[in-house]
Design an enzyme around this catalytic site. Structure first.
Site, PDB file in Angstrom:
ATOM      1  N   THR A  31       0.829  -1.213   0.000  1.00  0.00           N
ATOM      2  CA  THR A  31       0.000   0.000   0.000  1.00  0.00           C
ATOM      3  C   THR A  31       0.857   1.254   0.000  1.00  0.00           C
ATOM      4  O   THR A  31       0.606   2.213  -0.728  1.00  0.00           O
ATOM      5  CB  THR A  31      -0.894   0.026   1.269  1.00  0.00           C
ATOM      6  N   GLN A  46       0.898   4.476  -6.040  1.00  0.00           N
ATOM      7  CA  GLN A  46       0.953   5.861  -6.527  1.00  0.00           C
ATOM      8  C   GLN A  46      -0.434   6.302  -6.998  1.00  0.00           C
ATOM      9  O   GLN A  46      -0.937   7.349  -6.616  1.00  0.00           O
ATOM     10  CB  GLN A  46       1.951   5.962  -7.687  1.00  0.00           C
ATOM     11  N   GLY A  47      -1.063   5.458  -7.846  1.00  0.00           N
ATOM     12  CA  GLY A  47      -2.293   5.831  -8.551  1.00  0.00           C
ATOM     13  C   GLY A  47      -3.397   6.305  -7.630  1.00  0.00           C
ATOM     14  O   GLY A  47      -3.634   7.513  -7.501  1.00  0.00           O
ATOM     15  N   GLU A  61      -7.070   6.594 -15.381  1.00  0.00           N
ATOM     16  CA  GLU A  61      -6.077   5.545 -15.641  1.00  0.00           C
ATOM     17  C   GLU A  61      -6.608   4.618 -16.712  1.00  0.00           C
ATOM     18  O   GLU A  61      -7.787   4.695 -17.094  1.00  0.00           O
ATOM     19  CB  GLU A  61      -5.745   4.790 -14.343  1.00  0.00           C
ATOM     20  N   HIS A  81       2.835  -4.431 -14.824  1.00  0.00           N
ATOM     21  CA  HIS A  81       2.590  -3.001 -15.046  1.00  0.00           C
ATOM     22  C   HIS A  81       3.430  -2.585 -16.241  1.00  0.00           C
ATOM     23  O   HIS A  81       4.616  -2.897 -16.308  1.00  0.00           O
ATOM     24  CB  HIS A  81       2.977  -2.205 -13.798  1.00  0.00           C
ATOM     25  N   ARG A  98      -4.267  -2.563 -19.111  1.00  0.00           N
ATOM     26  CA  ARG A  98      -2.874  -2.861 -18.824  1.00  0.00           C
ATOM     27  C   ARG A  98      -2.314  -4.093 -19.517  1.00  0.00           C
ATOM     28  O   ARG A  98      -1.156  -4.111 -19.931  1.00  0.00           O
ATOM     29  CB  ARG A  98      -2.761  -3.104 -17.323  1.00  0.00           C
ATOM     30  N   HIS A 121       3.534  -6.772 -11.213  1.00  0.00           N
ATOM     31  CA  HIS A 121       2.955  -5.695 -10.395  1.00  0.00           C
ATOM     32  C   HIS A 121       1.885  -6.168  -9.425  1.00  0.00           C
ATOM     33  O   HIS A 121       1.841  -5.731  -8.287  1.00  0.00           O
ATOM     34  CB  HIS A 121       2.371  -4.665 -11.361  1.00  0.00           C
ATOM     35  N   ARG A 124      -6.945  -7.022 -13.601  1.00  0.00           N
ATOM     36  CA  ARG A 124      -7.474  -5.985 -12.700  1.00  0.00           C
ATOM     37  C   ARG A 124      -7.520  -4.619 -13.376  1.00  0.00           C
ATOM     38  O   ARG A 124      -6.550  -4.187 -14.009  1.00  0.00           O
ATOM     39  CB  ARG A 124      -6.579  -5.894 -11.470  1.00  0.00           C
ATOM     40  N   SER A 179      -7.830  -2.068  -6.680  1.00  0.00           N
ATOM     41  CA  SER A 179      -7.403  -2.932  -5.571  1.00  0.00           C
ATOM     42  C   SER A 179      -7.522  -2.259  -4.209  1.00  0.00           C
ATOM     43  O   SER A 179      -7.908  -2.913  -3.230  1.00  0.00           O
ATOM     44  CB  SER A 179      -5.974  -3.408  -5.790  1.00  0.00           C
TER      45      SER A 179
HETATM   46  C1  SIN Z   1      -0.310   3.044 -10.929  1.00  0.00           C
HETATM   47  O1  SIN Z   1      -0.215   4.077 -10.293  1.00  0.00           O
HETATM   48  O2  SIN Z   1      -0.114   2.950 -12.134  1.00  0.00           O
HETATM   49  C2  SIN Z   1      -0.689   1.811 -10.198  1.00  0.00           C
HETATM   50  C3  SIN Z   1      -2.121   1.815  -9.911  1.00  0.00           C
HETATM   51  C4  SIN Z   1      -2.598   0.419  -9.745  1.00  0.00           C
HETATM   52  O3  SIN Z   1      -1.845  -0.514  -9.909  1.00  0.00           O
HETATM   53  O4  SIN Z   1      -3.789   0.259  -9.496  1.00  0.00           O
END
Ligand code: SIN
Length: 534
Positions: free
Chosen positions: A45, A49-50, A120, A243, A289, A350, A385, A390
């Site tokens: 956790t 970043q996202g 995203e 990722h 992704r 990832h 995912r 998550s």
């Molecule tokens: C990301 O910031 O690209 C990761 C976000 C994620 O894996 O849900």
């Protein structure tokens, strides 16, 4: 004379968003032990970043979030689970805000403030709540702050959970129930016994099973491996998410370039400056992704280059520095000014989309044992995912597992928990064996069980993993346990689960792509891969 067991009402393994949220929700009802193998902040956790995907804008809808999730999941999501998580999301996010979580805000045209929503891959709306590009760190700050003032919660840092204690292992009759955990105290090097009526796995994923990963060192699949050994059902482990964009730099270890960077307009280019995503998917660099990671892999193979580029220089420097301060500064520390030049990137392991199979309340098939967060497989992610789903799942399942365990208390067992038995084990004198096997395992997984698979490579990988497991097992029984050895043992178990699951799925779907079965099979829809220790 053995050590007396440490008795709690709840044991939580792991100190990420799922474990901490669960602990806070049950602490009014009993004593909680949070057991974490490093410091309390060291969790997956913390590196997120996202952000958290949740429907909070009037321009968005639950239906849109559900459909985006289901499309990304390639026919394997459980739609009723997806819907219930998406609909519960806003309430759980509000609780987090009430605990002190500070999401980034933006000023509206009328001068008011509102949540700044990021975008995203695979999302058709802006719905990612974030704290600039350090969302996980801010979540951990808020949760740990609340934990610190809670007298009913004890955090045991540098304590490594070795194995679950179950009634089956104790030879007790009736259904299999989890009643405690053996834990290596890394400060004393002694194995301690912890007992509780409820045990919660919140141990995160297994990125370290691959040579290249965005995950921190702690991500060694401990919860998945432990629960498999205890008899839990493990589901869909072939779906490992790569990722698309980790920083490619000899000194950068596991540094992610958030998908939010592409969400704000960054484009993927090959080293000749061509936009190779245009011919692959209508969403181009913001495609789901699995598609982007595979396209990068194929572009690298086609050109022979060892990375591609991610270019955000089309945005003003001031905007980049304000929106992505962590990415900007980290890259600058490596001599790269992302406001002026494209970022070299490669895909890396990832996220574990499968895991311990759980009910809608987070229960595993072992009584008294819950699994929440990345370690679990709820049916939300399916075969791939959707970005930022998550942290949402972790919040929702921490809440459900807490409610369920409070409303369904289990009775204490009528037996003493035995001490850990170390037999004739002596201190290890050849740690090189551990580090060698660790490297070999991760390289094997990267080379043979990566983004593009074949049956031949998977079988080769299985043979190597089994050989390594034999060596690890000999070592395990002969020498006193260490964290490194325990992590290696868990990684080897998880590697076996990934390879066996991948071999079982004779089709390509979502994150599992095999050249031997390149099509998605109609009759496989909604079919989970299940593995259980016989
Ligand atoms: C990301 O910031 O690209 C990761 C976000 C994620 O894996 O849900």
């Amino acid at each position: 004379m053995g050590n007396l067991p440490k008795n709690f009402d709840f044991i939580v393994l792991g100190s990420g968003i799922a474990g901490l949220t669960f602990a806070l929700k049950v602490a009014h009802a009993g004593k909680v032990a949070i057991i974490t193998k490093k410091s309390r902040t060291e969790s997956n956790t913390n590196y997120a970043q996202g952000g958290i995907a949740a429907v909070t804008s009037k321009n968005d809808s639950f239906e849109s979030h559900v459909q985006d999730t289901v499309i990304a999941g390639s026919g394997l999501c459980k739609e009723e689970i997806v819907r219930s998580i998406v609909e519960e999301g806003p309430d759980r996010v509000e609780e987090l805000i009430n605990l002190g979580m500070k999401f980034s805000q933006r000023e509206t045209e009328n001068g008011d403030c509102e949540l700044d929503l990021g975008k995203e891959g695979g999302h058709s709306n802006r719905r990612i709540l974030h704290a600039k590009d350090v969302t996980g760190r801010e979540i951990e700050r808020a949760l740990l702050n609340s934990i610190a003032s809670n007298e009913n919660i004890c955090v045991f840092e540098n304590h490594f959970a070795i194995d679950l204690i179950t009634t089956q292992k104790l030879g007790l009759p009736n259904i299999n129930r989890c009643v405690g955990v053996y834990v290596l105290n890394n400060e004393t090097n002694l194995v301690e016994t912890y007992s509780a009526k409820t045990v919660v796995l919140a141990t995160g994923g297994c990125g370290k099973v691959y040579l290249y990963t965005s995950n921190p060192d702690i991500a060694t699949g401990d919860g998945t491996a432990m629960s498999y050994r205890a008899g839990a059902t493990i589901s869909n482990m072939e779906f490992i998410q790569f990722h698309p964009t980790c920083l490619y730099h000899p000194k950068a270890k596991s540094f992610l370039i958030s998908e939010a960077v592409r969400g704000e307009g960054a484009e993927l280019l090959n080293l000749s400056g061509q936009r190779f995503m245009e011919k692959i998917h209508p969403l181009k660099s913001l495609a789901p992704r699995d598609i982007v990671a595979r396209a990068i892999d194929s572009e690298m193979k086609r050109t022979g280059d060892d990375h591609v580029l991610l270019d955000i220089t089309n945005k003003p420097a001031r905007y980049i520095i304000d929106r992505f301060p962590n990415i900007y500064q980290t890259c600058l520390n490596f001599g790269l000014d992302i406001t002026k030049e494209p970022i070299p990137v490669v895909p890396a392991a990832h996220y574990q989309c499968g895991g311990v199979q759980v009910s809608p309340n987070g229960e595993t098939c072992i009584n008294g044992l819950y699994a929440i967060g990345e370690v679990s497989c709820t049916g939300l992610h399916g075969a791939n995912r959707l970005a930022s789903n998550s942290l949402l799942e972790a919040l929702v399942y921490a809440h459900r597992a807490a409610n369920h365990s409070l409303n369904n208390p289990t009775l204490a067992i009528d037996a003493d928990l035995p001490d850990w038995h170390s037999g004739d084990a002596i201190d290890a004198d050849e740690m090189v064996v551990v580090s060698h096997n660790w490297d070999e395992l991760r390289r094997t997984m990267w080379d043979y069980v990566g983004i593009v698979r074949t049956t031949k490579r998977l079988k080769r990988a299985l043979t190597r993993v089994k050989n390594l497991q034999e060596e690890i097992s000999d070592y395990y029984w002969d020498f006193t346990v260490t964290s490194d050895l325990l992590e290696l043992r868990n990684l080897a178990t998880v590697a076996e689960l990934i390879v066996k699951s991948a071999l079982q799925r004779e089709e390509s779907r979502g994150l599992h792509y095999t050249l031997d079965h390149p099509k998605t099979a109609e009759n496989y829809a909604e079919k989970d891969t299940l593995i259980r220790l016989q």
